[in-house]
Design a protein around this motif. Structure first.
Motif, PDB file in Angstrom:
ATOM      1  N   ASP A 293       7.434  -1.455  -9.076  1.00  0.00           N
ATOM      2  CA  ASP A 293       7.707  -2.636  -8.094  1.00  0.00           C
ATOM      3  C   ASP A 293       8.054  -2.268  -6.934  1.00  0.00           C
ATOM      4  OD1 ASP A 293       6.846  -5.254  -8.372  1.00  0.00           O
ATOM      5  OD2 ASP A 293       8.548  -5.655  -9.715  1.00  0.00           O
ATOM      6  N   LYS A 294       7.952  -0.845  -6.313  1.00  0.00           N
ATOM      7  CA  LYS A 294       8.566  -0.540  -5.032  1.00  0.00           C
ATOM      8  C   LYS A 294       7.256  -0.501  -4.240  1.00  0.00           C
ATOM      9  CE  LYS A 294      12.738   0.064  -6.682  1.00  0.00           C
ATOM     10  NZ  LYS A 294      12.514  -0.202  -7.983  1.00  0.00           N
ATOM     11  N   VAL A 295       7.300  -0.696  -3.086  1.00  0.00           N
ATOM     12  CA  VAL A 295       5.988  -0.643  -2.219  1.00  0.00           C
ATOM     13  C   VAL A 295       6.256   0.274  -0.959  1.00  0.00           C
ATOM     14  CG1 VAL A 295       4.805  -2.347  -0.880  1.00  0.00           C
ATOM     15  CG2 VAL A 295       6.086  -3.191  -2.735  1.00  0.00           C
ATOM     16  N   ALA A 296       4.948   0.782  -0.780  1.00  0.00           N
ATOM     17  CA  ALA A 296       4.580   1.261   0.662  1.00  0.00           C
ATOM     18  C   ALA A 296       3.329   0.904   1.177  1.00  0.00           C
ATOM     19  CB  ALA A 296       4.728   2.839   0.309  1.00  0.00           C
ATOM     20  N   LYS A 297       3.374   0.521   2.384  1.00  0.00           N
ATOM     21  CA  LYS A 297       2.372   0.177   3.206  1.00  0.00           C
ATOM     22  C   LYS A 297       1.603   1.334   3.848  1.00  0.00           C
ATOM     23  CE  LYS A 297       4.726  -3.843   4.928  1.00  0.00           C
ATOM     24  NZ  LYS A 297       4.072  -4.917   3.909  1.00  0.00           N
ATOM     25  N   LEU A 298       0.040   1.198   3.336  1.00  0.00           N
ATOM     26  CA  LEU A 298      -0.833   2.141   3.693  1.00  0.00           C
ATOM     27  C   LEU A 298      -1.581   1.796   4.597  1.00  0.00           C
ATOM     28  CD1 LEU A 298      -2.076   2.836  -0.060  1.00  0.00           C
ATOM     29  CD2 LEU A 298      -0.333   3.776   0.976  1.00  0.00           C
ATOM     30  N   PRO A 299      -2.113   3.032   5.696  1.00  0.00           N
ATOM     31  CA  PRO A 299      -2.983   2.740   6.939  1.00  0.00           C
ATOM     32  C   PRO A 299      -4.305   2.769   6.685  1.00  0.00           C
ATOM     33  CG  PRO A 299      -2.187   5.184   6.674  1.00  0.00           C
ATOM     34  CD  PRO A 299      -1.529   4.377   5.430  1.00  0.00           C
ATOM     35  N   PHE A 300      -4.667   2.092   5.680  1.00  0.00           N
ATOM     36  CA  PHE A 300      -6.249   2.019   5.335  1.00  0.00           C
ATOM     37  C   PHE A 300      -6.625   0.714   6.159  1.00  0.00           C
ATOM     38  CE2 PHE A 300      -5.554   3.816   1.022  1.00  0.00           C
ATOM     39  CZ  PHE A 300      -5.586   5.121   1.331  1.00  0.00           C
ATOM     40  N   LEU A 301      -7.944   0.964   6.690  1.00  0.00           N
ATOM     41  CA  LEU A 301      -8.946  -0.154   7.322  1.00  0.00           C
ATOM     42  C   LEU A 301     -10.064   0.236   6.853  1.00  0.00           C
ATOM     43  CD1 LEU A 301      -7.864   0.312  10.915  1.00  0.00           C
ATOM     44  CD2 LEU A 301      -6.887  -1.219   9.331  1.00  0.00           C
ATOM     45  N   ILE A 302     -10.495  -0.766   5.774  1.00  0.00           N
ATOM     46  CA  ILE A 302     -11.506  -0.469   4.850  1.00  0.00           C
ATOM     47  C   ILE A 302     -12.465  -1.832   4.700  1.00  0.00           C
ATOM     48  CG2 ILE A 302     -10.698   1.259   3.720  1.00  0.00           C
ATOM     49  CD1 ILE A 302     -10.036  -0.787   1.425  1.00  0.00           C
ATOM     50  N   ASN A 303     -11.969  -2.968   5.305  1.00  0.00           N
ATOM     51  CA  ASN A 303     -12.611  -4.335   4.871  1.00  0.00           C
ATOM     52  C   ASN A 303     -13.835  -4.515   6.115  1.00  0.00           C
ATOM     53  OD1 ASN A 303     -10.864  -4.900   6.958  1.00  0.00           O
ATOM     54  ND2 ASN A 303     -10.559  -6.960   6.139  1.00  0.00           N
ATOM     55  N   ASP A 304     -14.538  -3.603   6.270  1.00  0.00           N
ATOM     56  CA  ASP A 304     -15.750  -3.721   7.331  1.00  0.00           C
ATOM     57  C   ASP A 304     -17.146  -3.699   6.530  1.00  0.00           C
ATOM     58  OD1 ASP A 304     -15.979  -1.014   6.321  1.00  0.00           O
ATOM     59  OD2 ASP A 304     -15.567  -0.114   8.217  1.00  0.00           O
ATOM     60  N   GLY A 305     -17.208  -3.922   5.372  1.00  0.00           N
ATOM     61  CA  GLY A 305     -18.422  -3.842   4.588  1.00  0.00           C
ATOM     62  C   GLY A 305     -19.190  -2.489   4.550  1.00  0.00           C
ATOM     63  N   LYS A 306     -18.354  -1.624   4.755  1.00  0.00           N
ATOM     64  CA  LYS A 306     -19.122  -0.107   4.635  1.00  0.00           C
ATOM     65  C   LYS A 306     -18.166   0.707   3.530  1.00  0.00           C
ATOM     66  CE  LYS A 306     -20.187   0.120   9.520  1.00  0.00           C
ATOM     67  NZ  LYS A 306     -20.039   0.829  10.854  1.00  0.00           N
ATOM     68  N   TRP A 307     -19.109   1.657   2.826  1.00  0.00           N
ATOM     69  CA  TRP A 307     -18.438   2.473   2.044  1.00  0.00           C
ATOM     70  C   TRP A 307     -17.415   3.338   2.586  1.00  0.00           C
ATOM     71  CZ3 TRP A 307     -18.483   1.909  -3.158  1.00  0.00           C
ATOM     72  CH2 TRP A 307     -19.409   1.392  -3.845  1.00  0.00           C
ATOM     73  N   HIS A 308     -16.207   3.757   2.084  1.00  0.00           N
ATOM     74  CA  HIS A 308     -15.059   4.462   2.226  1.00  0.00           C
ATOM     75  C   HIS A 308     -14.692   5.106   1.234  1.00  0.00           C
ATOM     76  CE1 HIS A 308     -14.827   2.877   6.560  1.00  0.00           C
ATOM     77  NE2 HIS A 308     -15.034   1.562   6.134  1.00  0.00           N
ATOM     78  N   HIS A 309     -14.161   6.459   1.392  1.00  0.00           N
ATOM     79  CA  HIS A 309     -13.453   7.081   0.441  1.00  0.00           C
ATOM     80  C   HIS A 309     -12.093   7.149   0.629  1.00  0.00           C
ATOM     81  CE1 HIS A 309     -12.258  10.786  -1.991  1.00  0.00           C
ATOM     82  NE2 HIS A 309     -12.934  10.388  -2.477  1.00  0.00           N
ATOM     83  N   ILE A 310     -11.137   6.755  -0.086  1.00  0.00           N
ATOM     84  CA  ILE A 310      -9.816   6.667  -0.199  1.00  0.00           C
ATOM     85  C   ILE A 310      -9.029   7.289  -1.189  1.00  0.00           C
ATOM     86  CG2 ILE A 310      -9.674   4.694   1.142  1.00  0.00           C
ATOM     87  CD1 ILE A 310      -8.863   3.070  -1.319  1.00  0.00           C
ATOM     88  N   CYS A 311      -7.926   8.071  -0.637  1.00  0.00           N
ATOM     89  CA  CYS A 311      -7.203   8.888  -1.834  1.00  0.00           C
ATOM     90  C   CYS A 311      -5.729   8.424  -1.531  1.00  0.00           C
ATOM     91  CB  CYS A 311      -7.446  10.339  -1.713  1.00  0.00           C
ATOM     92  SG  CYS A 311      -8.997  10.615  -2.570  1.00  0.00           S
ATOM     93  N   VAL A 312      -4.672   8.486  -2.544  1.00  0.00           N
ATOM     94  CA  VAL A 312      -3.544   8.235  -2.398  1.00  0.00           C
ATOM     95  C   VAL A 312      -2.939   9.369  -3.470  1.00  0.00           C
ATOM     96  CG1 VAL A 312      -1.250   6.884  -2.585  1.00  0.00           C
ATOM     97  CG2 VAL A 312      -3.479   5.890  -2.020  1.00  0.00           C
ATOM     98  N   THR A 313      -1.787  10.329  -2.905  1.00  0.00           N
ATOM     99  CA  THR A 313      -1.455  11.050  -3.472  1.00  0.00           C
ATOM    100  C   THR A 313       0.435  10.935  -3.542  1.00  0.00           C
ATOM    101  OG1 THR A 313      -0.548  12.641  -1.927  1.00  0.00           O
ATOM    102  CG2 THR A 313      -2.699  12.927  -2.683  1.00  0.00           C
ATOM    103  N   TRP A 314       0.955  11.216  -4.700  1.00  0.00           N
ATOM    104  CA  TRP A 314       2.335  10.902  -4.783  1.00  0.00           C
ATOM    105  C   TRP A 314       3.251  12.022  -5.547  1.00  0.00           C
ATOM    106  CZ3 TRP A 314       4.765   9.617  -9.209  1.00  0.00           C
ATOM    107  CH2 TRP A 314       6.464   8.994  -9.178  1.00  0.00           C
ATOM    108  N   THR A 315       4.413  12.167  -5.510  1.00  0.00           N
ATOM    109  CA  THR A 315       5.169  13.075  -6.455  1.00  0.00           C
ATOM    110  C   THR A 315       6.388  12.341  -6.627  1.00  0.00           C
ATOM    111  OG1 THR A 315       6.213  14.451  -4.531  1.00  0.00           O
ATOM    112  CG2 THR A 315       4.187  15.093  -5.614  1.00  0.00           C
ATOM    113  N   THR A 316       7.007  12.395  -7.794  1.00  0.00           N
ATOM    114  CA  THR A 316       8.442  12.013  -8.107  1.00  0.00           C
ATOM    115  C   THR A 316       9.413  12.446  -7.165  1.00  0.00           C
ATOM    116  OG1 THR A 316       9.902  11.162  -9.993  1.00  0.00           O
ATOM    117  CG2 THR A 316       8.552  13.335 -10.246  1.00  0.00           C
ATOM    118  N   ARG A 317       9.315  13.678  -7.019  1.00  0.00           N
ATOM    119  CA  ARG A 317      10.468  14.224  -6.280  1.00  0.00           C
ATOM    120  C   ARG A 317      10.315  13.685  -4.712  1.00  0.00           C
ATOM    121  NH1 ARG A 317      13.254  19.031  -6.354  1.00  0.00           N
ATOM    122  NH2 ARG A 317      13.787  20.214  -4.336  1.00  0.00           N
TER     123      ARG A 317
END
Length: 427
Positions: A293-317
């Motif tokens: 339930d904690k939130v981070a805003k991501l800088p993705f711009l993908i709603n242009d009707g084109k294919w995009h590859h996206i990845c998110v990484t995270w570590t608990t530290r």
């Protein structure tokens, strides 16, 4: 003599005015009027409480008449809209055998459909109608395949599925009639809708099984999921749960132009926490990653009707995260649910945001578009690893927690599968 005539005239005027009022017993007062004063002005100056009451009554009567006219206009508008809605439903849900149902609807996967939120029976019927059209198109593809591959088993199963679709259309049309005849508050739609959606899901699985007969040589990961509409019943579910994770990387190919917000590509819920791990973009907010339930805003711009590859990484530290689009890091941050491991024994859903474990879907947060090659790792991938994924390098890894495969997911509510190969069919 002139003064007497003026007073007689005023007396006659007051008598006539009194005759038009229905106030029971009345009395008349003779009042002298100066010679140079206007008669109407003098009458108003000498008007008593009865005149004020009359004025108020007339104003109230005029207001009531105006409101009555407004109500009549609104009733007429409602009748016209009801008539148009009935005609539209007849067009959306064609009769069995109607050739209009055969048009391919795959392009709706990238259509701006935020306005098509499931708010009532009419919207649900429209969505079911489009789902039926999609299934019919898949049957037509099978029919074409059977012409070139003279298979008695394929033809037999195709005919059986065609009969099932016809039965489905009859059920939906019957539901239209039931809704038209029922009064608000006197119908229970839950059971009927459940039967329709259950039949749709069963039909989808039967068609999928038949299509697999054509695709024996196709790798199990060369496919995409299409979610053409915002609904609260169209989704895919991963068959296995996730382990406890102190780090993760999640990657996928995604295509959409829904606005505002593409919806929820995936959500992972565990007992007592529906938002254990969620990727969502809804309303006018940017895409967000939620962890516990904690939130981070991501800088993705993908709603242009084109294919995009996206990845998110995270570590608990320290809750460190990084966001990659098309193989390039676009942003990073920290303090995102630090020292909170991702909990096991949950439900991973594609295309919907969960408010309860495995359910509680909200159509306004549903994903609209196409999704492929969803993979997850229990570690942080390097920037080079992610670049290999985005460029379809032969060095690209597959997820060690979840890898994209047709045998690993179940589809519900009319979401569809199509052949897809990254970097060959992009845009």
């Amino acid at each position: 003599m002139e003064g007497i005539s003026r007073k007689l005239f005023l007396l006659s005027f007051l008598l006539l005015e009194g005759a038009t009022q229905d106030f029971g017993q009345t009395q008349f007062i003779c009042t002298s009027v100066p010679k140079d004063m206007d008669l109407c002005t003098a009458t108003l100056q000498n008007s008593g409480p009865g005149d004020d009451l009359k004025t108020t009554v007339m104003q109230l009567r005029e207001t009531v008449l105006q409101q009555k006219e407004t109500i009549m206009n609104q009733k007429e508008t409602i009748r016209e809209l009801t008539s148009k809605l009935t005609r539209c439903e007849g067009q959306i849900l064609p009769e069995p055998g109607d050739s209009r149902a055969g048009g391919r609807r795959k392009e709706t996967g990238s259509k701006n459909t935020m306005g098509d939120v499931s708010r009532g029976p009419s919207d649900t019927l429209a969505q079911l109608g489009q789902t039926l059209q999609t299934l019919k198109q898949r049957l037509e593809n099978l029919e074409q395949f059977s012409r070139t591959n003279n298979s008695a088993q394929t033809n037999s199963l195709k005919d059986l599925l065609q009969n099932k679709i016809d039965d489905m259309e009859k059920q939906v049309l019957s539901r239209v009639n039931t809704l038209e005849e029922s009064k608000p508050g006197q119908r229970n739609e839950t059971d009927q809708r459940g039967r329709v959606e259950s039949t749709l899901t069963s039909l989808h699985h039967r068609i999928t099984d038949l299509e697999k007969g054509q695709k024996d040589n196709r790798p199990l990961d060369k496919f995409q999921l299409t979610f053409p509409l915002r609904t609260n019943y169209m989704f895919a579910k991963v068959k296995k749960s996730l382990p406890e994770m102190y780090a993760f990387t999640v990657c996928m190919w995604i295509k959409s132009n829904a606005s505002p917000g593409v919806g929820t590509p995936f959500s992972y819920a565990v007992p007592a926490q529906a938002n254990e791990l969620v990727l969502i973009e809804w309303g006018n907010n940017p895409m967000e990653i939620l962890i516990n339930d904690k939130v981070a805003k991501l800088p993705f711009l993908i709603n242009d009707g084109k294919w995009h590859h996206i990845c998110v990484t995270w570590t608990t530290r320290d809750g460190v995260w990084e966001a990659f689009q098309d193989g390039v890091m676009r942003g990073s941050g920290e303090n995102l649910a630090p020292y909170h491991p991702i909990k096991p024994h949950g439900v991973l859903v594609l295309g919907q945001e969960q408010d309860t474990l495995g359910g509680g879907f909200d159509a306004t947060q549903a994903f609209v578009g196409e999704l492929a090659n969803f993979n997850m790792w229990d570690k942080k991938l390097s920037a080079g690893d992610i670049y290999n994924l985005a460029t379809c390098s032969n060095k690209a890894q597959v997820g060690n927690v979840f890898s994209w495969s047709e045998t690993s997911i179940e589809i519900y509510g009319g979401a569809t599968k199509w052949t897809f190969e990254p970097c060959r069919q992009i845009n």
